[in-house]
Design a protein around this motif. Structure first.
Motif, PDB file in Angstrom:
ATOM      1  N   TYR A 171       0.849  -1.192   0.000  1.00 49.45           N
ATOM      2  CA  TYR A 171       0.000   0.000   0.000  1.00 49.45           C
ATOM      3  C   TYR A 171       0.886   1.245   0.000  1.00 49.45           C
ATOM      4  N   LEU A 172       0.743   2.051  -1.053  1.00 52.02           N
ATOM      5  CA  LEU A 172       1.538   3.263  -1.213  1.00 52.02           C
ATOM      6  C   LEU A 172       0.645   4.490  -1.058  1.00 52.02           C
ATOM      7  N   GLU A 173       1.195   5.488  -0.417  1.00 52.89           N
ATOM      8  CA  GLU A 173       0.452   6.726  -0.205  1.00 52.89           C
ATOM      9  C   GLU A 173       0.211   7.420  -1.537  1.00 52.89           C
ATOM     10  N   LYS A 174      -1.042   7.780  -1.781  1.00 51.01           N
ATOM     11  CA  LYS A 174      -1.353   8.521  -3.008  1.00 51.01           C
ATOM     12  C   LYS A 174      -0.609   9.850  -2.971  1.00 51.01           C
ATOM     13  N   GLY A 175      -0.126  10.281  -4.115  1.00 49.13           N
ATOM     14  CA  GLY A 175       0.566  11.561  -4.183  1.00 49.13           C
ATOM     15  C   GLY A 175       2.057  11.410  -4.027  1.00 49.13           C
ATOM     16  N   THR A 176       2.525  10.860  -2.898  1.00 47.92           N
ATOM     17  CA  THR A 176       3.968  10.774  -2.662  1.00 47.92           C
ATOM     18  C   THR A 176       4.567   9.446  -3.110  1.00 47.92           C
ATOM     19  N   GLY A 177       3.763   8.374  -3.085  1.00 46.42           N
ATOM     20  CA  GLY A 177       4.277   7.054  -3.458  1.00 46.42           C
ATOM     21  C   GLY A 177       5.028   6.344  -2.347  1.00 46.42           C
ATOM     22  N   LYS A 178       5.006   6.886  -1.122  1.00 45.48           N
ATOM     23  CA  LYS A 178       5.730   6.253  -0.012  1.00 45.48           C
ATOM     24  C   LYS A 178       4.956   5.042   0.514  1.00 45.48           C
TER      25      LYS A 178
END
Length: 203
Positions: A171-178
């Motif tokens: 699961y990656l944070e939307k926007g940053t990709g972290k």
């Protein structure tokens, strides 16, 4: 006439100031979008090109009989080494696992433990590592997908390793990709490994 002329000049100055303000803010808005609002494809490319990272993670592992929780620190450098240190539970605190040049080394000075496994063949099978997920996603002959789910972009691998580790999701944070969490599920879609990234930094 003088008053009319001053009014026109004043109006023109106000318009110029507004235009400059709008232009600068539009530039900043675009820059913000580029850095913080990546598309799904950009996020996929970004994460697949990670070469090294450090991370702190909370790990929950379930089996038929029990459930174990760990706090781990990881350091990864592509084509060089992987290093993992156990911070919790206390009974194995300080245990260091080092993968280097195809070898596995386990050390814990408190427990008087030191073991070396030469030519260890299972380095890429360790599901606790972000790098293992990315290697499988890039190179494995597996079914994979990427999609949006609420506030996340989810990268998923199906039929990834074996019957126990069937579905693997990052699961990656939307926007940053972290990365924010990773879940490994069995045949019945039960969560058997849950990883929460409390800290992660790419180098």
């Amino acid at each position: 006439m003088k008053k009319k002329g001053l009014f026109i000049i004043f109006t023109i100055l106000i318009i110029i100031i507004i235009l400059i303000f709008v232009k600068n803010n539009y530039k900043n808005f675009k820059i913000g979008n580029n850095e913080n609002n990546k598309s799904v494809k950009q996020i996929e490319e970004y994460i697949l090109n990670i070469k090294s990272y450090t991370a702190k993670l909370d790990v929950n592992i379930k089996s038929n009989k029990n459930e174990n929780k760990y706090v781990l620190r990881q350091e990864y450098v592509a084509d060089e080494n992987k290093r993992q240190i156990v911070e919790k539970p206390e009974n194995i605190e300080g245990t260091e696992i080092l993968y280097k040049n195809g070898n596995l080394e386990i050390n814990n000075s408190k427990l008087n433990l030191s073991k070396m496994y030469s030519s260890y063949p299972y380095l890429s099978d360790n599901v606790l590592w972000l790098s293992s997920f990315l290697d499988y996603y890039k190179n494995g002959s597996i079914k994979k997908s990427i999609y949006e789910e609420n506030e996340y972009v989810v990268m998923q691998i199906d039929e990834s390793l074996n019957e126990y580790f069937k579905i693997w999701k990052l699961y990656l944070e939307k926007g940053t990709g972290k990365p924010r969490k990773m879940v490994v599920q069995d045949n019945n879609k039960n969560d058997i490994i849950y990883i929460l990234y409390t800290e992660i930094n790419f180098k």
